[in-house]
Design a protein around this motif. Sequence first.
Motif, PDB file in Angstrom:
ATOM      1  N   ASP A   1     -36.664  51.214  99.933  1.00  0.00           N
ATOM      2  CA  ASP A   1     -37.416  51.586 101.135  1.00  0.00           C
ATOM      3  C   ASP A   1     -36.540  52.486 101.996  1.00  0.00           C
ATOM      4  N   ILE A   2     -36.961  53.758 102.132  1.00  0.00           N
ATOM      5  CA  ILE A   2     -36.077  54.688 102.841  1.00  0.00           C
ATOM      6  C   ILE A   2     -36.032  54.410 104.344  1.00  0.00           C
ATOM      7  N   SER A   3     -36.879  53.485 104.822  1.00  0.00           N
ATOM      8  CA  SER A   3     -36.787  53.185 106.252  1.00  0.00           C
ATOM      9  C   SER A   3     -35.635  52.205 106.537  1.00  0.00           C
ATOM     10  N   THR A   4     -35.057  51.624 105.467  1.00  0.00           N
ATOM     11  CA  THR A   4     -33.886  50.751 105.695  1.00  0.00           C
ATOM     12  C   THR A   4     -32.646  51.641 105.838  1.00  0.00           C
ATOM     13  N   LYS A   5     -31.534  51.022 106.249  1.00  0.00           N
ATOM     14  CA  LYS A   5     -30.332  51.805 106.557  1.00  0.00           C
ATOM     15  C   LYS A   5     -29.738  52.475 105.309  1.00  0.00           C
ATOM     16  N   ALA A   6     -29.341  53.742 105.451  1.00  0.00           N
ATOM     17  CA  ALA A   6     -28.760  54.466 104.319  1.00  0.00           C
ATOM     18  C   ALA A   6     -27.275  54.151 104.161  1.00  0.00           C
ATOM     19  N   ASN A   7     -26.637  53.794 105.260  1.00  0.00           N
ATOM     20  CA  ASN A   7     -25.179  53.555 105.212  1.00  0.00           C
ATOM     21  C   ASN A   7     -24.859  52.230 105.887  1.00  0.00           C
ATOM     22  N   ALA A   8     -23.788  51.601 105.460  1.00  0.00           N
ATOM     23  CA  ALA A   8     -23.335  50.384 106.136  1.00  0.00           C
ATOM     24  C   ALA A   8     -21.832  50.258 105.967  1.00  0.00           C
ATOM     25  N   ASP A   9     -21.191  49.728 107.000  1.00  0.00           N
ATOM     26  CA  ASP A   9     -19.739  49.535 106.913  1.00  0.00           C
ATOM     27  C   ASP A   9     -19.419  48.111 106.502  1.00  0.00           C
ATOM     28  N   GLY A  10     -20.000  47.687 105.445  1.00  0.00           N
ATOM     29  CA  GLY A  10     -19.705  46.348 104.940  1.00  0.00           C
ATOM     30  C   GLY A  10     -20.808  45.365 105.233  1.00  0.00           C
ATOM     31  N   GLY A  11     -20.801  44.272 104.507  1.00  0.00           N
ATOM     32  CA  GLY A  11     -21.817  43.247 104.694  1.00  0.00           C
ATOM     33  C   GLY A  11     -21.826  42.296 103.518  1.00  0.00           C
ATOM     34  N   ARG A  12     -22.942  41.521 103.425  1.00  0.00           N
ATOM     35  CA  ARG A  12     -23.030  40.512 102.367  1.00  0.00           C
ATOM     36  C   ARG A  12     -24.057  40.929 101.318  1.00  0.00           C
ATOM     37  N   VAL A  13     -23.663  40.760 100.071  1.00  0.00           N
ATOM     38  CA  VAL A  13     -24.524  41.242  98.993  1.00  0.00           C
ATOM     39  C   VAL A  13     -24.912  40.104  98.049  1.00  0.00           C
ATOM     40  N   ALA A  14     -26.191  40.131  97.628  1.00  0.00           N
ATOM     41  CA  ALA A  14     -26.651  39.180  96.616  1.00  0.00           C
ATOM     42  C   ALA A  14     -27.146  39.959  95.403  1.00  0.00           C
ATOM     43  N   ILE A  15     -26.912  39.386  94.215  1.00  0.00           N
ATOM     44  CA  ILE A  15     -27.361  40.054  92.990  1.00  0.00           C
ATOM     45  C   ILE A  15     -28.344  39.136  92.265  1.00  0.00           C
ATOM     46  N   ILE A  16     -29.524  39.654  91.979  1.00  0.00           N
ATOM     47  CA  ILE A  16     -30.496  38.865  91.224  1.00  0.00           C
ATOM     48  C   ILE A  16     -30.597  39.444  89.809  1.00  0.00           C
ATOM     49  N   ASP A  17     -30.242  38.615  88.836  1.00  0.00           N
ATOM     50  CA  ASP A  17     -30.264  39.050  87.438  1.00  0.00           C
ATOM     51  C   ASP A  17     -31.664  38.809  86.868  1.00  0.00           C
ATOM     52  N   GLY A  18     -32.652  39.322  87.519  1.00  0.00           N
ATOM     53  CA  GLY A  18     -34.049  39.115  87.125  1.00  0.00           C
ATOM     54  C   GLY A  18     -34.881  39.967  88.068  1.00  0.00           C
ATOM     55  N   GLY A  19     -36.075  39.478  88.449  1.00  0.00           N
ATOM     56  CA  GLY A  19     -36.896  40.267  89.356  1.00  0.00           C
ATOM     57  C   GLY A  19     -37.226  39.501  90.624  1.00  0.00           C
ATOM     58  N   LEU A  20     -37.748  40.232  91.609  1.00  0.00           N
ATOM     59  CA  LEU A  20     -38.223  39.570  92.826  1.00  0.00           C
ATOM     60  C   LEU A  20     -39.731  39.837  92.874  1.00  0.00           C
ATOM     61  N   ASP A  21     -40.440  39.017  92.104  1.00  0.00           N
ATOM     62  CA  ASP A  21     -41.870  39.265  91.921  1.00  0.00           C
ATOM     63  C   ASP A  21     -42.685  38.056  92.358  1.00  0.00           C
ATOM     64  N   LYS A  22     -43.972  38.352  92.541  1.00  0.00           N
ATOM     65  CA  LYS A  22     -44.910  37.236  92.759  1.00  0.00           C
ATOM     66  C   LYS A  22     -45.185  36.604  91.395  1.00  0.00           C
ATOM     67  N   GLN A  23     -45.655  35.361  91.410  1.00  0.00           N
ATOM     68  CA  GLN A  23     -46.089  34.770  90.151  1.00  0.00           C
ATOM     69  C   GLN A  23     -47.254  35.614  89.654  1.00  0.00           C
ATOM     70  N   LYS A  24     -47.236  35.937  88.367  1.00  0.00           N
ATOM     71  CA  LYS A  24     -48.313  36.793  87.867  1.00  0.00           C
ATOM     72  C   LYS A  24     -49.411  35.948  87.246  1.00  0.00           C
ATOM     73  N   LEU A  25     -50.650  36.446  87.392  1.00  0.00           N
ATOM     74  CA  LEU A  25     -51.761  35.755  86.749  1.00  0.00           C
ATOM     75  C   LEU A  25     -51.953  36.385  85.380  1.00  0.00           C
ATOM     76  N   GLU A  26     -51.346  35.781  84.372  1.00  0.00           N
ATOM     77  CA  GLU A  26     -51.397  36.388  83.046  1.00  0.00           C
ATOM     78  C   GLU A  26     -52.611  35.889  82.278  1.00  0.00           C
ATOM     79  N   ILE A  27     -52.953  36.627  81.253  1.00  0.00           N
ATOM     80  CA  ILE A  27     -54.152  36.288  80.456  1.00  0.00           C
ATOM     81  C   ILE A  27     -54.073  34.832  79.973  1.00  0.00           C
ATOM     82  N   SER A  28     -52.863  34.460  79.564  1.00  0.00           N
ATOM     83  CA  SER A  28     -52.729  33.138  78.962  1.00  0.00           C
ATOM     84  C   SER A  28     -52.721  32.013  80.005  1.00  0.00           C
ATOM     85  N   ALA A  29     -52.520  32.407  81.297  1.00  0.00           N
ATOM     86  CA  ALA A  29     -52.456  31.356  82.309  1.00  0.00           C
ATOM     87  C   ALA A  29     -53.848  30.750  82.479  1.00  0.00           C
TER      88      ALA A  29
END
Length: 551
Positions: free
Chosen positions: A242-270
Amino acid sequence: MPEIDLEPDDCIENGVFSGHCTMVESDYDLAIEDTDRIHGRTALVNNVRAASSLAGAIRSTLGPKGLDKMLVDADGTALVTNDGVTVLETANVEHPTARMLIDASSSQDRSARDGTTTTVLLISEMLQNALELVRMGVHPSIIVNGYSLALDEAISEISRVSKTSDQSQKFQVIRTSLQGKGDSSLCDVLADLAIEAADSLIDLGDGDDIERMFVKRLQIKEGGVVDSSLERGLMLLKSRVDISTKANADGGRVAIIDGGLDKQKLEISASIEISSPGTLQDFHRKSRQNLRKQVDHLEALGVDLLVVREGIDDEAVSMLTDSGITAYRRFEREDMDLLSRITGATPIRKAEDLSADDIGSYSKRSEEVVSEVKHTLIEGLGGGMTLVVRGSTPEIRDEAIRIFDDAIGVAHRLNSKPGVLPGGGAIQAHLAGHLRAFSQTQSGREQLAIEAYASALESIPRILAENAGRDPVEVILSLSADQKDSGAWVGFDLQSGKNCHMEELGILDTEFVVSNALSAATEAAIGVLRIDDVLWARTDPSTPDWESSED
Ligand code: ADP
Ligand code: MG
């Protein structure tokens, strides 16, 4: 390549060769069914032949005047290289002894990042000289003893001759190791970058793979290859979601998600039973709430930078923005791993499973447009750098990366093992002279083996001279005369054709490359000399018929 004369089959009995007993099926042989068997001298001759034909394939690439090989794969893709180990690893070699040599060269590449051609040439010379001794009636186990004694003596002489390199000599050492690998001005640029990158790794330990783990290679097609540069931190060709968020920062806290940040999907099999009109809306409301909970969790952990390996749901993007979190999606696994190393953040599959301990910290983040390409730079406290390789074609960039890899490999090791030796074959010529004198102090037939070992070492200056179009015999004679007067640091300058002080010329080899190559070669040669029996399983009809070449 020297031809090996094949003698009638002999076998070794009680240390003495006798008769023709090799291919005869004795009662003992009958016990080993479905097996082709060659032993005694026939096995040795075959093994030496395999080693020397392999060495013959890369002999002409040794040194600054060595020629290139063009490797063409099954698809017709060509690679031009001067690097021994690349040639050998690409070649389709089946002989088991030849494979032992290739393994020795690959292991030299892994542990020292240089000296791979030298290793193979030394093994081959050691074996050829050993075969000569065997033909004179010396038992292989005597040769093995002699070679071990010679190696120990050579290693202690190496540490006596070596000097500790200073910062200004680092460049010369790297340049010597890059000779012949590519365009000279490109090698200069990459040697400087490799030294700078290696210096940033000093506090990270001296593991073999540190230089791959903490330095990313990023390819950009804009610009010339000599404009390649080194950036502090992790550089990526992407920008925030989102380009409305800050482009630069002088440090901070970072989290890494080794997956996705999605809603639960309604799949055919569900199977959601829609029994009343509000059920589906309910489901969507719940998924939105779940997303909200994840973002709230991130906010509560004080995260202001989120890196996600897979996708981020559009609704989550606006929630993240509202919570003041800048996010990046579709991170490559390698980038994610490097970011984790430099920030201390632990990648976790789901946002809700993140705990305070998994959050890392970065010291700077910036987004810029360079050559019309948007990129992001994230710096952490744990080091980490990005080599930005420029160049219009992938071939040019790949070549630059190969050169840089070799250069940083040597530069990194040089920081913890700073010993250097005279290059251009001078150290091997000196060791040959030293070992010949040392052999006189030994009793018995080991003397002969130590002399054979000395001659094998002399093959390095000999082949370097040969490849530069010089007379190898003349070079060796004048070199050994001058070294007697002026010491080990005098070597033959292939350019001027004169003997010079190698430190003044800046032709320096690292102690660890030279001693590692010598140990690896001796170990492999001894391994081959210990074999007096080769048993081939007969079950596979495609098994190569090596033994037939001996008859
Ligand atoms: P390897 O795969 O064994 O490293 P190279 O083709 O890189 O083989 O050649 C290494 C040899 O070339 C070393 O013995 C080194 O001292 C020698 N060498 C490198 N540069 C020069 C130079 N400018 N003059 C003479 N010898 C050199
Ligand atoms: Mg080299």
